[in-house]
Design a protein around this motif. Structure first.
Motif, mmCIF file in Angstrom:
data_model
loop_
_atom_site.group_PDB
_atom_site.id
_atom_site.type_symbol
_atom_site.label_atom_id
_atom_site.label_comp_id
_atom_site.label_asym_id
_atom_site.label_seq_id
_atom_site.Cartn_x
_atom_site.Cartn_y
_atom_site.Cartn_z
ATOM 1 N N GLN A 89 0.828 -1.215 0.000
ATOM 2 C CA GLN A 89 0.000 0.000 0.000
ATOM 3 C C GLN A 89 0.860 1.262 0.000
ATOM 4 O OE1 GLN A 89 -2.729 -0.317 3.277
ATOM 5 N NE2 GLN A 89 -4.142 -1.633 2.138
ATOM 6 N N ASN A 90 1.994 1.186 0.700
ATOM 7 C CA ASN A 90 2.865 2.362 0.800
ATOM 8 C C ASN A 90 3.683 2.616 -0.459
ATOM 9 O OD1 ASN A 90 2.166 3.143 3.379
ATOM 10 N ND2 ASN A 90 3.671 1.803 4.351
ATOM 11 N N ARG A 142 -4.016 1.655 -7.639
ATOM 12 C CA ARG A 142 -4.214 0.607 -6.628
ATOM 13 C C ARG A 142 -5.042 -0.540 -7.206
ATOM 14 N NH1 ARG A 142 -2.172 2.123 -1.930
ATOM 15 N NH2 ARG A 142 -2.064 4.329 -1.347
ATOM 16 N N LEU A 157 -7.787 0.264 2.073
ATOM 17 C CA LEU A 157 -6.888 1.031 2.944
ATOM 18 C C LEU A 157 -7.431 1.127 4.369
ATOM 19 C CD1 LEU A 157 -6.001 4.029 0.596
ATOM 20 C CD2 LEU A 157 -4.590 2.034 1.104
ATOM 21 N N TYR A 158 -8.759 1.122 4.476
ATOM 22 C CA TYR A 158 -9.365 1.331 5.797
ATOM 23 C C TYR A 158 -10.007 0.071 6.342
ATOM 24 C CZ TYR A 158 -8.728 6.014 3.968
ATOM 25 O OH TYR A 158 -8.179 7.140 3.424
#
Lengths: 493, 493
Positions: A89-90, A142, A157-158
């Protein structure tokens, strides 16, 4: 040193820097004199860059590849999986996009503060166009990486593991019965007489009452503190949780329940697995599960009749209002369960809150998937507010689509967590009640059986399981909106 | 980017990380719950390593060489000089020695805490031998680099530009008259009747009094706070100075003057040049100059009769003791200027304090220069205590050579700063009085002329000048112990 251990070392190092950042953030939000702000921001920005560099250092790709071939225990495999997930993700976005989005987001958010006040959609829309475009670009990159739709990649992401498909099911279910239930409850409550406690309730007495309640909820003061801030939050680190609240001396009711809410977040942090401290796998599972804990405390425990009886008794005695009828537990219960249709999400009650979230979810989903344009948002907002809550936001941007900070910096995908949290909390309570006499525990003022259940089933799991597995192991099934519905019907009808 | 600018960037970056460290250190010492300690220590240790790496990165040598050939302003040259000086001090020692000394120091200090209580010289001496040996090794390496004696190279760390030669002159001067002056003053004071204020002085009232005094001393609360800690200190960063104190509810006298002392440190930090923030040249000049500011506040302003009159008046009113004779300014003055020979440096009064420091200086000088062995220290200590203060510490290590923390981790060269600070403060006051009516300013409760002088002559200079230049520019001459002597004679005879 094995590659797995090299990775461990890197993430523990990151966690130590994040520790310093968390404490300094808390300090800035709660006790820092205002003149310290500029230098603090610079210091924290420098730290962010450093943490980003550690999170994205080039050798990690190789370490991950090689660690995957090493012999690992089940727990280590879960740990590796989480490290890799966070790392992906980063690193998936090009630096230039991260920077552009950060700049556009800061600019939009900063201007929004006055634009919202001035109902200035035209001004806002100009900055926001850039934020939306960059967010779509992010979501598409993404999506390519994850093989999901753009919006689902943002949800990841959440709320990892939650998809539009599952949200359609659960939110679709809620949409079917929520608007009519709201009307029914408002009709029922229209006969209620609610008395707002009057007088001055000193901050020091409110604090003392809040501390009593935190003790009852077994907040560990050896690993945390209670302080004040303009926007209450739960910060710090698991070994030293910094909970904040604010006091309105003309109204202690909301602040008190706010403390109960934040204590839920805090106990989750304090209950995370200590042997996995500093690793991604040792952290809270997701935004939705975090919110499920705060809402479990606030809605499931905090608004239960036995708990409100305790609140009423403690408040009577603390403020010396033994004979004040507005302090009765019946009146407190009405105060805490009163339902009203309103424009503002953050002021919404338990019953109308999901309508605010579903509205936002549906709009941001279509926006990020490219089905609507950002200029369509005000009209869609107005239409959905009419459908779900019977309110018009025509030409009212301040109390309409410009009310939240979330979209100003492009945090699309965040909103669903709030209502998922409420639904998980209901399902956890239903499962817990199979083995724990919850009301008896609350009435006895020894809530340990409740906390033991949460510790065993949620807190101690960190991120060892994905959300679906966590919910299934804890309750016997994956998310089922029926528990939420039953909970609301039981409480409000 | 010029090499000079590359260096600036590096040191500003270091300063931002040090900012986070300073706030988290303050937090740990003042408000952190004890359960947060272990993770905090790990986080701060990780930060230290990072700051060390930034301070010693290999490219710096090249950058310094090249920056030296660039065209720089006078201020930039001073800045480059300071960066280089700090860099040299940080890099001259081999890593292995730094690590060995740090380990030996931690071990010795940790064991010392119980050994001191138990008067266990034999136990202490075993650990301390290693600390002394490694400190001598350090001093010799530094000596090779600086071309000074080993002890002078250690002095450089705390008081750059001060040498044994200059200390012999000033401390030699003091030794000539101090012991007889002490006797004379004690004889004179033997007729005084001093009444200790009796009663309970609540911490909240003491805090309120302390805040009043800090306001009078123009502490900038927009850039700092007052809190509590077990060991009072002045921490934080120049834009956000964190001052701490502690309250003894049976005695407010010492804590109050402690706050005055720390406010002196704080105002120096708050007054450092803002355009040089984050650079070595923008920092406080030295330990001795820092102490000169705290002692200027505590001894020069704080123990002056007009200031004590203000303290007495404020304390009377705060504690509602209008008619209590122990609150009279005459009695306060006696309380604050009472002289007594004692074993313990940190409890010593203004007059006997230099004797404690000179004793330590003479011993550590000979120890580091290899003229005596560490096993000689107790006997030397006893002998010098007899000579300077007429007290025997034979077999009394607890109250003798084991009383201070400084030597346990090898901070040799630090002690002289305390008395140098007292001497600088006297000299600054003498110079200030040429243009400022100090007593009138204090009596009027508008001390601005005093602070303007300090801001212009000391605070705003940061480290642009070396100590000798700073003192000379401010007072017209380099350090002259006669001012200290006159100050003490005026006050105590």
């Amino acid at each position: 040193m094995s590659y797995y251990n090299k990775l461990l070392k890197n993430y523990q190092q990151i966690s130590r820097f994040e520790h310093l950042g968390a404490i300094c953030h808390w300090d800035a939000a709660s006790i820092m004199p205002s003149g310290g702000s500029e230098a603090r921001s610079e210091a924290l920005a420098e730290l962010s860059v450093h943490v980003h560099n550690l999170s994205c250092k080039p050798e990690l790709a190789d370490w991950f590849d090689k660690a995957q071939t090493e012999e690992l225990s089940i727990e280590e495999k879960a740990s590796l999986y989480e490290m890799r997930r966070v790392w992906k993700q980063n690193t998936v976005l090009p630096e230039s996009l991260v920077e552009a989005k950060s700049l556009a987001g800061s600019k939009c958010e900063h201007a929004w503060r006055s634009q919202r006040r001035d109902n200035d959609w035209k001004g806002f829309e100009k900055n926001w166009a850039e934020v939306v475009n960059l967010s779509i670009e992010e979501a598409q990159i993404r999506a390519e990486e994850t093989g999901k739709t753009p919006y689902d990649s943002m949800l990841e992401l959440y709320e990892p593991g939650v998809s539009t498909q599952s949200l359609e099911l659960v939110f679709g279910n809620v949409k079917n019965w929520l608007p009519s239930l709201i009307d029914e409850v408002i009709e029922k409550q229209s006969k209620d007489e609610i008395i707002k406690p009057q007088g001055k309730f000193s901050a020091s007495m409110q604090k003392s009452l809040g501390l009593d309640i935190m003790n009852l909820l077994k907040f560990d003061f050896n690993h945390g503190r209670l302080d004040e801030s303009v926007h209450p939050f739960c910060g710090g680190v698991p070994t030293d949780v910094r909970l904040t609240t604010r006091y309105d001396e003309s109204d202690f009711i909301q602040s008190l329940m706010g403390t109960v809410h934040e204590t839920g977040h805090a106990r989750y942090e304090q209950g995370l697995p200590k042997h996995l401290a500093g690793l991604p796998v040792g952290q809270a599972r997701s935004m939705g599960i975090h919110e499920s804990q705060s809402l479990f405390f606030e809605m499931q425990i905090g608004r239960s009749m036995p708990f409100i009886q305790i609140l009423s008794k403690k408040a009577r005695s603390k403020f010396k209002r033994e004979d004040d009828i507005s302090f009765s537990s019946e009146n407190f219960y009405k105060l805490y369960t009163s339902v009203e249709k309103g424009f503002i999400r953050v002021d919404a009650d338990e019953l109308t809150y999901p309508a605010h979230v579903i509205l936002r979810y549906e709009i941001e989903r279509d926006l990020i998937n490219g089905k609507i344009k950002h200029t369509d948002v005000p009209e869609l907002w107005n239409q959905k507010m009419q459908d779900y809550l019977g309110l018009s936001t025509s030409d009212n941007y301040t109390n309409g689509c410009m009310q939240d900070i979330h979209w100003t910096d492009g945090s699309f995908g965040y909103f669903p967590s709030y209502t998922l949290g409420a639904m998980y909390a209901s399902q956890f309570m239903a499962a817990m009640k199979k083995t724990v006499d919850v009301n008896a525990a609350i009435s006895s003022k020894d809530l340990s059986p409740i906390f033991t259940w949460l510790a065993n089933n949620i807190w101690s799991k960190g991120s060892l399981l994905n959300t679906n597995e966590l919910v299934k192991e804890a309750t016997g099934e994956t998310l089922n909106p029926e528990y939420f519905k039953s909970h609301l019907k039981n409480r409000y009808l």
